[in-house]
Design an enzyme around this catalytic site. Sequence first.
Site, PDB file in Angstrom:
ATOM      1  N   HIS A 230      -7.779  -1.531  12.291  1.00 31.91           N
ATOM      2  CA  HIS A 230      -9.051  -1.833  11.631  1.00 31.91           C
ATOM      3  C   HIS A 230      -9.202  -3.346  11.433  1.00 31.91           C
ATOM      4  O   HIS A 230     -10.281  -3.904  11.622  1.00 31.91           O
ATOM      5  CB  HIS A 230      -9.123  -1.160  10.250  1.00 31.91           C
ATOM      6  CG  HIS A 230      -9.097   0.339  10.284  1.00 31.91           C
ATOM      7  ND1 HIS A 230      -8.061   1.086   9.776  1.00 31.91           N
ATOM      8  CD2 HIS A 230     -10.001   1.232  10.755  1.00 31.91           C
ATOM      9  CE1 HIS A 230      -8.324   2.369   9.923  1.00 31.91           C
ATOM     10  NE2 HIS A 230      -9.481   2.493  10.516  1.00 31.91           N
TER      11      HIS A 230
ATOM     12  N   GLN B 148     -18.005  15.184   9.414  1.00 30.52           N
ATOM     13  CA  GLN B 148     -17.292  15.181  10.689  1.00 30.52           C
ATOM     14  C   GLN B 148     -15.990  15.992  10.638  1.00 30.52           C
ATOM     15  O   GLN B 148     -15.224  15.977  11.587  1.00 30.52           O
ATOM     16  CB  GLN B 148     -17.070  13.760  11.201  1.00 30.52           C
ATOM     17  CG  GLN B 148     -16.097  12.910  10.405  1.00 30.52           C
ATOM     18  CD  GLN B 148     -16.158  11.450  10.823  1.00 30.52           C
ATOM     19  OE1 GLN B 148     -17.091  10.725  10.523  1.00 30.52           O
ATOM     20  NE2 GLN B 148     -15.137  10.987  11.543  1.00 30.52           N
TER      21      GLN B 148
ATOM     22  N   GLY C 185     -13.225   0.897  17.539  1.00 27.61           N
ATOM     23  CA  GLY C 185     -11.986   0.827  18.318  1.00 27.61           C
ATOM     24  C   GLY C 185     -12.049   1.708  19.557  1.00 27.61           C
ATOM     25  O   GLY C 185     -12.622   2.796  19.538  1.00 27.61           O
TER      26      GLY C 185
ATOM     27  N   ARG D 239      -4.160   8.628  10.565  1.00 33.44           N
ATOM     28  CA  ARG D 239      -3.483   9.936  10.518  1.00 33.44           C
ATOM     29  C   ARG D 239      -1.991   9.847  10.845  1.00 33.44           C
ATOM     30  O   ARG D 239      -1.263  10.814  10.624  1.00 33.44           O
ATOM     31  CB  ARG D 239      -4.164  10.933  11.465  1.00 33.44           C
ATOM     32  CG  ARG D 239      -5.531  11.390  10.984  1.00 33.44           C
ATOM     33  CD  ARG D 239      -6.050  12.576  11.803  1.00 33.44           C
ATOM     34  NE  ARG D 239      -7.211  13.185  11.186  1.00 33.44           N
ATOM     35  CZ  ARG D 239      -8.486  12.941  11.526  1.00 33.44           C
ATOM     36  NH1 ARG D 239      -8.747  12.084  12.485  1.00 33.44           N
ATOM     37  NH2 ARG D 239      -9.476  13.555  10.903  1.00 33.44           N
TER      38      ARG D 239
END
Length: 285
Positions: free
Chosen positions: A38, A62, A147, A187
Amino acid sequence: MISCYKIIQEMQAAVSQWRAEGLRTALVPTMGGLHEGHLALVKAAMKTHDKIVVSLYVNPTQFAAHEDLDKYPRQQETDLALLAQLGDKVCAFAPDSLYQEDHATFITPQGCALPLEGVHRPHFFQGVATVVMRLFQTVPAHSAYFGEKDFQQLAVIRQMVRDFNWPITIHGVPTMRAYDGLALSSRNAYLSAADRAIAPRLYQLMQSCAQDVASGIAPDAACAKAITTLQAEGFGAIDYLAFHDALSLQPTDKVTASTRLMAALWLGETRLIDNDSFENLCNAQ
Ligand code: PAF
């Protein structure tokens, strides 16, 4: 102290004011859980923009009901401290919600949204496209940075911006990797120590797969070999590992430099996704 906007109208007013002052503004949409990947987006934006808005918002639309919305990393204080280190061009936008209580309108992307994640997470791109459009409305920036780790997401957003003729320039930034090649992802925090040790094998086997194709093995056969090896080494269900066209995201057996090897698979409780171009995979050390 970094400025952190929480109220949609205040964020909108701030960006409109910057624009009126002639300041170039960039948006970096994130769900928080910030890592170096990020920060690379923010640093890229800082080269050509005067103000950078990093949104920190875990978007519920989402996630399917059975997915990880509840356990998704939430670490706002840490995120703000990381952003503060990048200087006073950077501010955060962390609304409690981006939707009104009776929100009922969704964008449902087609085309490049349909294969891959569109098959395995059919709710996903509707949620992403809708929240990204809400962000574009709220933060009327000149540019937005995403990204390449989420390569299909980037393609879906580029398509949406073209389709709606939305006045924003989309920039894709190459995937940041750990020292051992694992693509950085919020994650990854879910990985056990044992799984973290195995996880880099994904990118290594993607490289081997591309190198097999370069040496004359058919793409299907090379992917099947990589899948067999991944399963033998402890990975769980493989959602996909296949070559796809970089624009349409359709599967292809005509592999060229830009063709993407796309992968999504399970390791323990964690779903990993990764991708890279055939050219990069062949040249990676
Ligand atoms: O890539 C993400 O983190 C999310 O999908 C995004 C673009 C911030 C939308 O919630």
